[in-house]
Design a protein around this motif. Structure first.
Motif, mmCIF file in Angstrom:
data_model
loop_
_atom_site.group_PDB
_atom_site.id
_atom_site.type_symbol
_atom_site.label_atom_id
_atom_site.label_comp_id
_atom_site.label_asym_id
_atom_site.label_seq_id
_atom_site.Cartn_x
_atom_site.Cartn_y
_atom_site.Cartn_z
ATOM 1 N N GLY A 14 -16.609 52.334 2.194
ATOM 2 C CA GLY A 14 -15.545 51.555 2.830
ATOM 3 C C GLY A 14 -14.161 52.168 2.744
ATOM 4 N N PHE A 15 -14.097 53.517 2.767
ATOM 5 C CA PHE A 15 -12.779 54.164 2.874
ATOM 6 C C PHE A 15 -12.439 54.401 4.355
ATOM 7 C CE2 PHE A 15 -13.890 55.329 -1.465
ATOM 8 C CZ PHE A 15 -12.677 55.449 -2.141
ATOM 9 N N LEU A 35 -11.018 50.221 0.818
ATOM 10 C CA LEU A 35 -10.584 51.220 -0.159
ATOM 11 C C LEU A 35 -9.687 52.277 0.484
ATOM 12 C CD1 LEU A 35 -13.817 51.680 -2.297
ATOM 13 C CD2 LEU A 35 -11.807 50.300 -2.784
ATOM 14 N N GLY A 36 -9.919 52.542 1.763
ATOM 15 C CA GLY A 36 -9.075 53.501 2.487
ATOM 16 C C GLY A 36 -7.643 53.004 2.590
ATOM 17 N N PRO A 358 -7.793 53.672 -5.725
ATOM 18 C CA PRO A 358 -7.662 52.373 -5.033
ATOM 19 C C PRO A 358 -7.859 51.203 -5.992
ATOM 20 C CG PRO A 358 -9.217 53.800 -3.871
ATOM 21 C CD PRO A 358 -8.850 54.512 -5.134
ATOM 22 N N ILE A 359 -8.801 51.358 -6.940
ATOM 23 C CA ILE A 359 -9.042 50.302 -7.933
ATOM 24 C C ILE A 359 -8.718 50.887 -9.301
ATOM 25 C CG2 ILE A 359 -10.847 48.893 -9.021
ATOM 26 C CD1 ILE A 359 -12.103 48.684 -6.217
ATOM 27 N N ASP A 407 -17.725 54.974 -10.440
ATOM 28 C CA ASP A 407 -17.472 56.429 -10.411
ATOM 29 C C ASP A 407 -17.340 56.895 -8.963
ATOM 30 O OD1 ASP A 407 -17.658 56.531 -13.137
ATOM 31 O OD2 ASP A 407 -19.705 57.342 -13.187
ATOM 32 N N GLU A 408 -18.236 56.392 -8.121
ATOM 33 C CA GLU A 408 -18.276 56.825 -6.715
ATOM 34 C C GLU A 408 -17.008 56.469 -5.954
ATOM 35 O OE1 GLU A 408 -22.358 57.310 -4.217
ATOM 36 O OE2 GLU A 408 -21.453 55.339 -4.322
ATOM 37 N N ILE A 409 -16.305 55.455 -6.392
ATOM 38 C CA ILE A 409 -15.077 55.084 -5.671
ATOM 39 C C ILE A 409 -13.835 55.444 -6.484
ATOM 40 C CG2 ILE A 409 -16.190 53.294 -4.288
ATOM 41 C CD1 ILE A 409 -14.955 51.193 -6.161
ATOM 42 N N GLY A 410 -14.061 56.127 -7.616
ATOM 43 C CA GLY A 410 -12.930 56.718 -8.342
ATOM 44 C C GLY A 410 -12.184 55.786 -9.273
#
Ligand code: GAP
Length: 459
Positions: A14-15, A35-36, A358-359, A407-410
């Motif tokens: 969802g970026f 997230l983008g 983003p988070i 981890d995948e979304i940082g």
């Protein structure tokens, strides 16, 4: 790491989504998901803050659609084009300089249409269409990149208006307005973030070349005598800015422009090594006083400034820094993307600087069916949300799966509330585990210590 893996991850999580996807797509456009949006906002905030560190920096938000005369004065109507060539076999359009580049021939940006045709003809027998592989190109023509618009009550004879091709012109035409507020004096800068539009012949490489994109531009108005030193200072500052974000220094470099346009005094790019190779990230240009001269001449409005010391009027010179938000986003995603192994499992991780993530953190009760753990975890989340509002909640699946998702979304930190938090081991009452995204290490901290850690990492 391939560009495709970044495209896939950013869509999945969802970026970034392809523009108009359910209608088969619309080339050169992308939509940004939850997230983008958050990542872009963080990028813009950091860029704006870096500009605000200068005492003499104004902000502006000028219109996307302007009088067409702006673009006549700036030279975009007559000279803002890319060389277009049509494949007669498959009817696809390509940039002639890119077709030449594919066989190692570089076309000078300043070449006229005639010169480009001569160069193209010289190599024609070796030039193949990137789409169908045939060798059947037509002639090279200069294709203007400005996108026209019919916004406004048009009547015959009215000047054509355009969606802006860069945000910079909005700054030049408001230079006098900002100066007249009385809060700024030369040297000073005007910084602006906003959309720009270009009819790119072949939008490609994901966010790198789009038709609708966003720019973060700054024009620094300065006396001619100081302009070269200012240009050198801005070059250094902008490179240091990227290094301060933690971007891999081996993937950043300056590229000096060898063939300057007629009005430019100096120019260089900051380049990044994207997954497809080195490419421009930001342009830093010393533009003389060409832009103000043009707008003064075309508008008939005096844009000069009075120098109290010399008692003379002068047109300031301009140093510009211009970077695309989309290219910055692509650089940050490329730099952050890693595939590694943790605890025997393969994982994909985005190692964002916490300021950009983003988070900022995820809070999790060890078990979701234990109301006392859930209640405590909600309490911890509420406390952390006072430090930063973007603190996620995840109680789905086992704890390892929750970590991998973050981890995948940082997400830089994961916080777990367990029975020790509740005092099963009295010494650990009101402590939680904090897991670091990059190393996977966990430490036991008090809630106050976690708050402080997050505060320091994100501010
Ligand atoms: N005002 C100067 C100017 O617009 P530019 O080199 O044409 O100069 C500046 O553009 C920056 O804008 C580039 O370095 C790049 O980051 C971004 N940019 C330009 N065209 C773009 C496109 N089609 N898609 C995405 N970003 C673009």
């Amino acid at each position: 790491m391939s560009l495709e893996s970044i495209v896939a991850l950013t869509k999945r999580r969802g970026f970034i989504f392809p523009g108009s996807e359910i209608y088969g797509g619309f080339a050169g456009t992308y939509d940004f998901g939850p997230l983008g949006v958050a990542l872009r906002k963080n990028i813009v905030d950091l860029w704006t803050r870096s500009m605000q560190e200068h005492d003499n920096m104004a902000q502006l938000d000028s219109s996307i659609v302007t009088s067409g005369k702006v673009w006549e004065a700036s030279g975009h109507v007559s000279g803002f084009s890319d060389p277009l060539v049509l494949c007669k076999a498959c009817h696809t359009k390509h940039r002639a300089d890119h077709v030449l580049e594919a066989i190692g021939v570089t076309a000078d940006e300043k070449m006229s249409e005639k010169e480009l045709n001569e160069l193209f003809d010289e190599h024609r027998k070796n030039l193949t269409c990137p789409n169908c592989g045939k060798k059947d190109f037509g002639a090279v023509t200069a294709k203007n990149l400005l996108a026209t618009t019919s916004l406004g009550m048009f009547e015959e004879g009215d000047t054509q208006s355009y969606l802006r091709g860069e945000t910079a012109q909005g700054i030049y035409i408001n230079f006098k307005n900002v100066l007249d507020t009385g809060f700024y004096s030369v040297p000073f800068g005007i910084a602006q973030v906003g959309k720009a539009f270009r009819n790119e012949i072949s939008p490609r490489q994901f966010l790198f070349r789009k038709r609708e994109f966003e720019q973060m531009e700054m024009q620094y108005f300065t006396p001619e005598s100081e302009a070269r030193a200012d240009f050198a200072a801005w070059k250094e500052e902008r490179m240091n800015y990227y290094l301060s974000l933690g971007i891999n220094p081996d993937k950043l470099r300056f590229k000096q422009h060898e063939n300057l346009v007629f009005y430019a005094k100096d120019a260089c790019d900051i380049e990044y090594e994207y997954p497809f190779g080195w490419g421009e990230l930001e342009g830093i240009h010393y533009r003389g006083n060409y832009d103000l001269t043009q707008h003064q001449q075309f508008s008939g409005v005096d844009l000069s400034v009075y120098n109290e010391e010399t008692k003379e009027r002068f047109l300031p010179h301009v140093v510009e820094t211009s970077v695309g938000l989309d290219r910055t986003m692509l650089m940050i995603l490329s730099d952050a993307y890693h595939e590694d192994e943790m605890g025997g499992d393969k994982r994909v991780v985005l190692k964002f600087n916490p300021k950009l993530a983003p988070i900022k953190a995820m809070v999790s009760p060890l078990l979701k069916n234990k109301p006392e753990l859930v209640e405590k975890a909600r309490e911890v989340r509420a406390a952390l949300k006072k430090v930063h509002p973007v603190i996620a909640w995840d109680d789905n699946g086992n704890i390892g799966k929750r970590y991998r998702r973050q981890d995948e979304i940082g997400t830089p930190f994961c916080i777990t509330i367990d029975f020790d938090t509740l005092g099963e081991n009295p010494e650990l009452l009101n402590t939680v585990t904090l897991r670091d995204r990059d190393t996977g290490t966990q430490e036991r901290l008090t809630i106050a210590e976690v708050e402080e850690k997050i505060r320091q990492a994100v501010s």
